[in-house]
Motif scaffolding. Structure first.
Motif, PDB file in Angstrom:
ATOM      1  N   GLN A 296       7.532  79.622 -55.245  1.00  0.00           N
ATOM      2  CA  GLN A 296       8.377  80.800 -55.101  1.00  0.00           C
ATOM      3  C   GLN A 296       9.064  80.809 -53.743  1.00  0.00           C
ATOM      4  OE1 GLN A 296       6.323  84.524 -55.687  1.00  0.00           O
ATOM      5  NE2 GLN A 296       8.131  85.765 -55.192  1.00  0.00           N
ATOM      6  N   LEU A 297       8.319  80.460 -52.694  1.00  0.00           N
ATOM      7  CA  LEU A 297       8.906  80.402 -51.362  1.00  0.00           C
ATOM      8  C   LEU A 297      10.024  79.369 -51.308  1.00  0.00           C
ATOM      9  CD1 LEU A 297       8.922  81.088 -48.303  1.00  0.00           C
ATOM     10  CD2 LEU A 297       7.213  79.263 -48.020  1.00  0.00           C
ATOM     11  N   PHE A 298       9.777  78.181 -51.842  1.00  0.00           N
ATOM     12  CA  PHE A 298      10.793  77.133 -51.824  1.00  0.00           C
ATOM     13  C   PHE A 298      12.048  77.584 -52.573  1.00  0.00           C
ATOM     14  CE2 PHE A 298       7.147  73.835 -51.599  1.00  0.00           C
ATOM     15  CZ  PHE A 298       7.100  73.960 -50.214  1.00  0.00           C
ATOM     16  N   SER A 299      11.846  78.195 -53.734  1.00  0.00           N
ATOM     17  CA  SER A 299      12.984  78.625 -54.556  1.00  0.00           C
ATOM     18  C   SER A 299      13.800  79.702 -53.851  1.00  0.00           C
ATOM     19  CB  SER A 299      12.503  79.136 -55.916  1.00  0.00           C
ATOM     20  OG  SER A 299      11.850  78.112 -56.636  1.00  0.00           O
ATOM     21  N   ALA A 340       4.384  68.808 -47.157  1.00  0.00           N
ATOM     22  CA  ALA A 340       4.993  69.615 -48.219  1.00  0.00           C
ATOM     23  C   ALA A 340       6.149  70.462 -47.716  1.00  0.00           C
ATOM     24  CB  ALA A 340       3.927  70.506 -48.858  1.00  0.00           C
ATOM     25  N   ALA A 341       6.146  70.805 -46.422  1.00  0.00           N
ATOM     26  CA  ALA A 341       7.214  71.651 -45.875  1.00  0.00           C
ATOM     27  C   ALA A 341       8.574  70.961 -45.900  1.00  0.00           C
ATOM     28  CB  ALA A 341       6.874  72.081 -44.452  1.00  0.00           C
ATOM     29  N   LEU A 342       8.608  69.660 -46.124  1.00  0.00           N
ATOM     30  CA  LEU A 342       9.897  68.963 -46.228  1.00  0.00           C
ATOM     31  C   LEU A 342      10.732  69.488 -47.386  1.00  0.00           C
ATOM     32  CD1 LEU A 342       9.257  65.194 -45.435  1.00  0.00           C
ATOM     33  CD2 LEU A 342      10.233  66.967 -43.983  1.00  0.00           C
ATOM     34  N   ARG A 343      10.084  70.146 -48.353  1.00  0.00           N
ATOM     35  CA  ARG A 343      10.832  70.763 -49.452  1.00  0.00           C
ATOM     36  C   ARG A 343      11.825  71.801 -48.930  1.00  0.00           C
ATOM     37  NH1 ARG A 343       8.319  71.418 -54.426  1.00  0.00           N
ATOM     38  NH2 ARG A 343      10.056  72.821 -54.937  1.00  0.00           N
ATOM     39  N   LEU A 344      11.581  72.335 -47.747  1.00  0.00           N
ATOM     40  CA  LEU A 344      12.492  73.314 -47.150  1.00  0.00           C
ATOM     41  C   LEU A 344      13.714  72.646 -46.521  1.00  0.00           C
ATOM     42  CD1 LEU A 344       9.782  75.598 -45.543  1.00  0.00           C
ATOM     43  CD2 LEU A 344      11.236  76.185 -47.504  1.00  0.00           C
TER      44      LEU A 344
END
Length: 424
Positions: A296-299, A340-344
């Motif tokens: 949800q945060l990424f989206s 995983a934060a690279l998704r941002l």
């Protein structure tokens, strides 16, 4: 400790010195190799023949140099006959890979956990996957030389005990012993097994397999629910007295800032980690956060939600402060940002680079290269294979507790051990 007169150890050191030299300079002839490592030509010829027979090295076509005498035969690592196994005992699943000596992936698999709270079940799943991978068709005709495993938490690498994995809720899990028990009676039973914290393992992937020269010192900065780092100096992991060097998530970036899980205020974990971002955007949720909350945060950040976007940008600026601190502390050639934060994406990394560039301009110095991992989401599993190669090629590096003054986490005073474990 290297014991004087131990001829077998001395021979193995010399053998692996040849292999390491060919890692950095593939294509050397036997004569050039002897000159590079300082051994006699006759000794090098004998050792090279053994390494060729065992599958470590391979010969290229004879090189025409124009010189008189026997033509030089270039040597290189053999990519066809040996294999390494690597694993990432992750948050929601285990990832396992098999690579050759050059880090080229031969086979890989993702193994979702049936119950992440079942530590024995998760380890058994990974062990079974590694055993099956070692005998798969892609490894036919190859000999597996070693296994490396990356763990997300506080690891005593001398014993293979995972003392605390906060985002799994695991404590004091003897991963090494459980793996050995599962490997008993299988072809993996006698193989060297290496276990380390995930950021250290990922740093070794970048050191051993990236093919990049002149990137040492190197720092791998892991941005997940928390923040950690693997630090390479002079070709080796900087692990510190008790093995916990690199816990940069608990360097203080903002005095009087938000409370961290360690009890202090303003730590990098509390300002940059994904758990802190989730708490900022949605209020304090259950710990650890669920994968659905993270998605949800990424989206929302990608869609430009104002609250999420502001939180990510603020975290990015704090990331820049951490990058600057790592730069001035270690003067690295390269900082690799993974996790995983690279998704941002650039919403997080961009502000961090900007702060670092501003600091560089202020001092009129060249900032280190900042980049993302070369191995994507498999970096920890591939790093496990890299760790196996790293230590197999360095038989003189003590893997036991003597490296840390004979101190194990379990032998520390309770207050000290508890403090170290709280850092994760």
């Amino acid at each position: 400790m290297i014991v004087a007169g131990d001829q077998q150890l001395l021979k193995q050191i010399n053998r692996m010195a040849l292999v390491r030299q060919l890692c950095s300079e593939p294509g050397l002839s036997r004569a050039a190799l002897a000159e590079a490592v300082g051994l006699t030509k006759s000794t090098v010829s004998l050792l090279v023949r053994e390494l060729l027979d065992e599958g470590w090295l391979a010969e290229n076509d004879i090189r025409v140099t124009g010189a008189l005498g026997r033509r030089a035969t270039p040597l290189q690592l053999d990519r066809e006959r040996l294999a390494l196994l690597g694993a990432d005992l992750g948050i929601g699943m285990a990832r396992i890979v098999a690579t050759n000596l050059l880090g080229e992936v031969l086979a890989e698999q993702e193994l979702p956990y049936l119950d992440a709270a079942d530590t024995a079940g998760c380890i058994a799943l990974m062990a079974q996957g590694l055993e099956e991978l070692s005998t798969c068709a892609a490894l036919a005709g190859r000999t597996v030389r070693g296994i490396g495993v990356g763990l997300h938490g506080v690891v005593d690498d001398a014993t293979g005990v995972l003392h605390h994995a906060p985002h799994l809720g695991w404590r004091n899990v003897d991963v090494a012993s459980q793996l050995r028990a599962h490997f008993d009676g299988t072809p993996l039973a006698e193989l060297p097994l290496f276990i380390q914290n995930e950021a250290n393992v990922a740093a070794l992937a970048e050191l051993e397999f990236s093919g990049e020269h002149g990137a040492d010192p190197l720092i791998y900065l892991s941005l997940n629910y928390g923040v950690g780092a693997g630090i390479i100096v002079n070709g080796r992991l900087l692990t510190g007295l008790y093995g916990f060097a690199g816990e940069v998530g608990h360097t203080i970036l903002q005095q009087g800032g938000p409370v961290c899980s360690c009890g202090r205020r303003g730590c990098a974990d509390a300002l940059i980690g994904l758990q802190a971002l989730l708490d900022e955007v949605y209020g304090r949720q259950q710990h650890p956060a669920t994968p659905e909350q993270l998605e949800q945060l990424f989206s929302e950040a990608e869609a430009g939600d104002a609250h999420a976007a502001q939180a990510v940008e603020t975290a990015g600026r704090n990331l820049g402060v951490l990058l600057n601190n790592l730069w001035v502390a270690f003067d690295p050639m390269c900082i690799v940002i993974g996790g995983a934060a690279l998704r941002l994406g650039d919403r997080l990394i961009g502000p961090g680079r900007q702060v670092l560039d501003d600091c560089a301009r202020a001092t009129q110095l060249q900032a280190p290269t900042v980049r993302t991992p070369r191995f994507g989401h498999n970096v920890i599993a591939i790093g496990g294979a890299a760790m196996a190669r790293h230590y197999l090629m360095r038989p003189f590096v003590d893997q036991g507790p003597a490296r840390r003054g004979n101190a194990k986490l379990s032998e520390l005073p309770p207050s000290v051990a508890a403090g170290l474990m709280a850092w994760n």
